[in-house]
Design an enzyme around this catalytic site. Sequence first.
Site, PDB file in Angstrom:
ATOM      1  N   ASP A 181       0.853  -1.185   0.000  1.00  0.00           N
ATOM      2  CA  ASP A 181       0.000   0.000   0.000  1.00  0.00           C
ATOM      3  C   ASP A 181       0.898   1.246   0.000  1.00  0.00           C
ATOM      4  O   ASP A 181       1.770   1.373  -0.847  1.00  0.00           O
ATOM      5  CB  ASP A 181      -0.966  -0.053   1.202  1.00  0.00           C
ATOM      6  N   TYR A 311      -3.466  11.478   2.015  1.00  0.00           N
ATOM      7  CA  TYR A 311      -3.914  11.322   0.627  1.00  0.00           C
ATOM      8  C   TYR A 311      -3.999  12.691  -0.049  1.00  0.00           C
ATOM      9  O   TYR A 311      -3.572  12.861  -1.194  1.00  0.00           O
ATOM     10  CB  TYR A 311      -5.295  10.652   0.593  1.00  0.00           C
ATOM     11  N   HIS A 362      -4.541  -7.968   0.195  1.00  0.00           N
ATOM     12  CA  HIS A 362      -3.882  -6.676   0.327  1.00  0.00           C
ATOM     13  C   HIS A 362      -3.087  -6.545   1.623  1.00  0.00           C
ATOM     14  O   HIS A 362      -2.021  -5.948   1.657  1.00  0.00           O
ATOM     15  CB  HIS A 362      -4.957  -5.578   0.262  1.00  0.00           C
TER      16      HIS A 362
END
Length: 384
Positions: A181, A311, A362
């Site tokens: 990630d 982000y 993930h």
Amino acid sequence: MEHNSGIRPFTIDVPQADLDDLRDRLARTRWAADLPDVGWSRGVPVAYLKGLAEYWRDGYDWRVHERELNSHPQFITEIDGQNVHFLHVRSPEPDALPLIMTHGWPGSVAEFLDVIGPLTDPRAHGGDPADAFHLVVPSIPGSGFSGPTREAGWDTARVTRAFAELMDRLGYDRYGAQGGDTGAVVSPGLGRLNPDKVVGVHANGLAAFTAVDPDEVGELTEAERARLAHLQYLTTEQSGYVSIQITRPQTLAHGLHDSPVGQLAWIVEKFKEWTDPAAELPEDAVDRDRLLTNVMLYWLTGTAGSSANSYYETAHAGAWGASARSTVPTGVAVFPLDVSIRRTVEVEHTVVHWSEFGRGGHFAAMEAPDLLVGDIREFFAGLR
């Protein structure tokens, strides 16, 4: 360890009042209505969330997991004006290779709890002592005990520079980097920043910013075509959280910071959507207590907003795009639902090792720690 550079031992000790407040909030949740028979198609179903929240309130014991986290040496230091919290677990093997492991969102240092033992002390876990690592596992600034951030500007490039400084501060001038990630952005970034120090980069969930040439789609394997289709699904059906976090993270923060069930839903949705597709529910892929410990590291530290803000920072810094090709040897582990396609990854990375696995997802370090550990050992064996 050099303590003169402001590295201080750190122990997690959450005030009981914070735990009492959490239980009180969970008991007073105002539950949303949902539609019948829509399952997970519109987000987390109320019935599922109620059950998980009830267990969180009455069955989950934070103190047990706090003790487990505290069983590993932890430290905190200030870098570039920001507290950086990290686990630093030295191997009993003197020739161990230092390795920095970086989590992503919505993960935390709790992701790595099941791989710390096998990586640092393979001799005690049926492995070869020649494969041992000294582990550095930091919390990303803005997440967990490295948060909240105190100022704007903490994009992934700044995080990468901070982690490079951390490794220098620890006296490691030759080391490996691993992550998934966000960690699959930071780890290659460390290699680009310090190609003379980083001996290799290992990543899971490594996505390329280079698109597949439409003319080359026919040359892809069946598995790669499925990954390309899944990537399209991610960018449409599953990209809502990204749009919010890169545009209005502060508006989102108010709800998540005030409501533990809101924070739980925001995170558990990703554990449903990104874990092994063979798992029907998140806790079929990841231990339920481990999942809640991960959520706790957001709730207790008040980092819903600052972790989302990373982000915003990265998107507005223009950092989500193709990077200069890294010269550092790179190993890629591909788990189910990862969208790594070798030909596009190779545009930005010097890939010398590529593995594809049939189970996991993930959150590989939590879902398939045995596979991840084996792949990390195999990749770095030739680079020590």
